[in-house]
Design a protein around this motif. Structure first.
Motif, short mmCIF file in Angstrom:
data_model
loop_
_atom_site.label_atom_id
_atom_site.label_comp_id
_atom_site.label_asym_id
_atom_site.label_seq_id
_atom_site.Cartn_x
_atom_site.Cartn_y
_atom_site.Cartn_z
N ILE A 41 0.56 -4.61 -10.14
CA ILE A 41 -0.48 -3.75 -10.21
C ILE A 41 -1.99 -5.23 -10.01
CG2 ILE A 41 -1.78 -1.99 -11.32
CD1 ILE A 41 0.29 -0.99 -10.63
N GLY A 42 -2.52 -5.01 -9.29
CA GLY A 42 -3.51 -5.71 -8.39
C GLY A 42 -4.84 -5.45 -8.47
N GLU A 43 -5.97 -6.59 -8.02
CA GLU A 43 -7.24 -6.25 -8.30
C GLU A 43 -7.51 -4.55 -6.93
OE1 GLU A 43 -9.91 -9.02 -7.26
OE2 GLU A 43 -9.95 -9.82 -9.65
N ASP A 44 -6.37 -4.69 -6.00
CA ASP A 44 -6.33 -3.17 -4.86
C ASP A 44 -6.30 -2.05 -5.99
OD1 ASP A 44 -7.08 -5.31 -3.18
OD2 ASP A 44 -5.13 -5.11 -1.86
N ALA B 239 -3.77 7.11 -4.56
CA ALA B 239 -4.89 5.75 -4.25
C ALA B 239 -4.11 5.10 -4.72
CB ALA B 239 -5.92 5.99 -5.16
N LEU B 240 -3.15 4.81 -5.91
CA LEU B 240 -2.51 3.57 -6.40
C LEU B 240 -1.70 4.00 -5.37
CD1 LEU B 240 -1.48 1.99 -8.73
CD2 LEU B 240 -0.80 3.67 -10.22
N GLY B 241 -0.78 4.50 -4.91
CA GLY B 241 0.97 4.27 -4.09
C GLY B 241 0.10 3.20 -2.82
N LEU B 242 -0.64 4.31 -1.81
CA LEU B 242 -1.02 3.83 -2.18
C LEU B 242 -1.78 2.43 -1.22
CD1 LEU B 242 -3.67 6.59 0.24
CD2 LEU B 242 -2.03 5.73 1.46
N ALA B 243 -2.34 2.10 -2.39
CA ALA B 243 -2.88 0.21 -2.67
C ALA B 243 -1.25 -0.69 -2.69
CB ALA B 243 -3.17 0.00 -3.50
N GLN B 244 0.03 -0.08 -3.35
CA GLN B 244 0.88 -0.56 -3.61
C GLN B 244 1.73 -0.63 -2.16
OE1 GLN B 244 3.36 -0.40 -6.93
NE2 GLN B 244 1.47 -1.87 -7.20
N LEU B 245 1.84 -0.04 -1.58
CA LEU B 245 2.33 0.46 0.14
C LEU B 245 2.37 -1.05 0.65
CD1 LEU B 245 4.17 2.31 1.57
CD2 LEU B 245 2.30 3.72 1.95
N GLN B 246 0.65 -1.28 0.51
CA GLN B 246 0.22 -2.83 1.13
C GLN B 246 1.28 -3.82 1.18
OE1 GLN B 246 -1.88 -2.31 3.17
NE2 GLN B 246 -1.73 0.00 2.94
N ARG B 247 1.75 -3.59 0.00
CA ARG B 247 2.31 -4.27 -0.70
C ARG B 247 4.23 -4.63 -0.63
NH1 ARG B 247 -0.68 -7.22 -4.73
NH2 ARG B 247 -2.24 -5.91 -5.67
#
Ligand code: PLP
Length: 355
Positions: free
Chosen positions: A9-12, A227-235
């Motif tokens: 879990i990062g800043e994004d 929102a968390l899932g969409l940010a995670q998807l980038q990784r």
């Protein structure tokens, strides 16, 4: 302590969640829809229906396929209990199927043999992210609907396509131990419009077109989770490739010394869990305890579900599931783990086994 698992879990992620909190729109809305579209596109499925957990995804899938009393459902015996419990919750009977000694998934042959006249569907699990033999299973089961439990398998691939593409409904989990996390969360994927419509109705109090047409609960995903899932998807690509690198280090160090899960030719695992089956003569729980004392958090790998109290009275003898459940151990693996930490785990494990 080298942790068993740790979500990245990062800043994004923090910014994305903060933005939802500021917006005041907290329950299923535009972000859930965006997350659904993104996962459907990634896995080549027509519909994705986000829900509150992987377990809920399995429960709603069985309901959407109208599985109920009098029906039997095939289910691998080695797993977290969710898939088998979901069958029970639907009022149907679980027929447990043993797993392959090397791949730790149920084979096409075993599923075909276990099938009988009451079998309504088969749950096929890509256990620990290791792809099932999808093509053989599809061929063996013919028209029987498959529910793919791909809870652990986002980012893994069958020879024929991504995990999550096998089932009439395929289910994902976004629990923090999984490849991507939304805190708690899950998703059902299907190509069939009517199944998707039933799933959407079942997750939202049985509503269809503004009418309450069946009695059902609330299994929606929040906007915070999406929102968390969409940010995670980038990784996702980075997470999966790092897990593969770490797993390769473990495999190179431990192969030949203990049982490791093998992946069918042409398939790729995401290594959601790195499991080992300890050699004869070692007590798994004692080994875990000693590893903790040496600063390594290792854990029990999985369960022989038919032996759990929730299935008391089940007389099935499924030796491979029982063997792996008794001797299997999960080793630390998470994307931010350092290569040197793999060496430390291997050293600690050898030290404990040679004591
Ligand atoms: C194979 C399998 N299916 C289903 C689940 C349930 O997912 P959740 O924890 O999101 O309910 C898990 C969780 O560990 C799992 O490993």
């Amino acid at each position: 302590m080298i942790r068993l698992a740790k979500p990245w879990i990062g800043e994004d992620e923090q910014r994305a969640v903060a933005a939802v909190l500021e917006s005041g729109q907290l329950v299923q809305g535009a972000l859930v829809e965006r997350f659904e579209h993104a996962i459907a596109a990634l896995l080549g499925r027509r519909h994705a229906v986000a829900v509150s957990s992987g377990t809920t995804a399995l429960q709603l899938s069985l309901k959407a396929l109208q599985v109920g009393p009098g029906d039997e459902v095939l289910c691998p015996a080695l797993s977290w209990p969710s898939p088998a419990h979901a069958v029970r919750v639907a009022g149907a009977k679980v027929r447990f199927v043993d797993v392959d000694p090397d791949e730790w998934n149920s084979t096409a042959e075993a599923l075909r043999e276990a099938r009988n006249g009451n079998t309504r569907t088969a749950i096929v699990i890509d256990q620990f992210g290791n792809p099932s033999r999808a093509e053989q299973i599809r061929e063996a089961l013919g028209a029987l609907p498959i529910i793919e439990d791909a809870a652990c398998a986002l980012g893994s691939r069958f020879a024929s396509g991504p995990c999550g593409s096998l089932g009439k409904v395929s289910c994902l989990s976004f629990h923090p131990r999984k490849i991507l996390t939304t805190g708690e969360g899950g998703m059902c994927l299907t190509d069939e419009d009517d199944v998707a419509e039933r799933l959407r109705m079942l997750r939202n109090h049985g509503q269809l077109g503004g009418e309450f047409v069946v009695a059902a609960g609330n299994s929606r995903m929040t906007e915070i989770a999406a929102a968390l899932g969409l940010a995670q998807l980038q990784r996702l690509d980075e997470i999966v490739s790092r897990r593969r690198e770490l797993a390769a280090l473990y495999r190179a160090a431990l192969g030949g010394e203990m049982g490791l899960q093998s992946t069918p030719n042409g398939s790729e695992s995401n290594y959601q869990t790195f499991g080992v089956v300890l050699p004869q003569g070692h007590d798994r729980n004692a080994v875990c305890k000693k590893l903790r004392e040496r600063g390594v958090e290792a854990g029990l790998l999985s369960f022989a579900i038919h032996k759990l109290g929730s299935f008391a009275g089940n007389e099935a003898s499924l030796p491979m599931a029982e063997h792996i459940a008794a001797r299997g151990m999960a080793l630390p693996l998470y994307p931010q783990m350092r290569n040197a930490e793999v060496d430390e785990v291997v050293r600690a494990l050898r030290g404990v086994l040679n004591e």
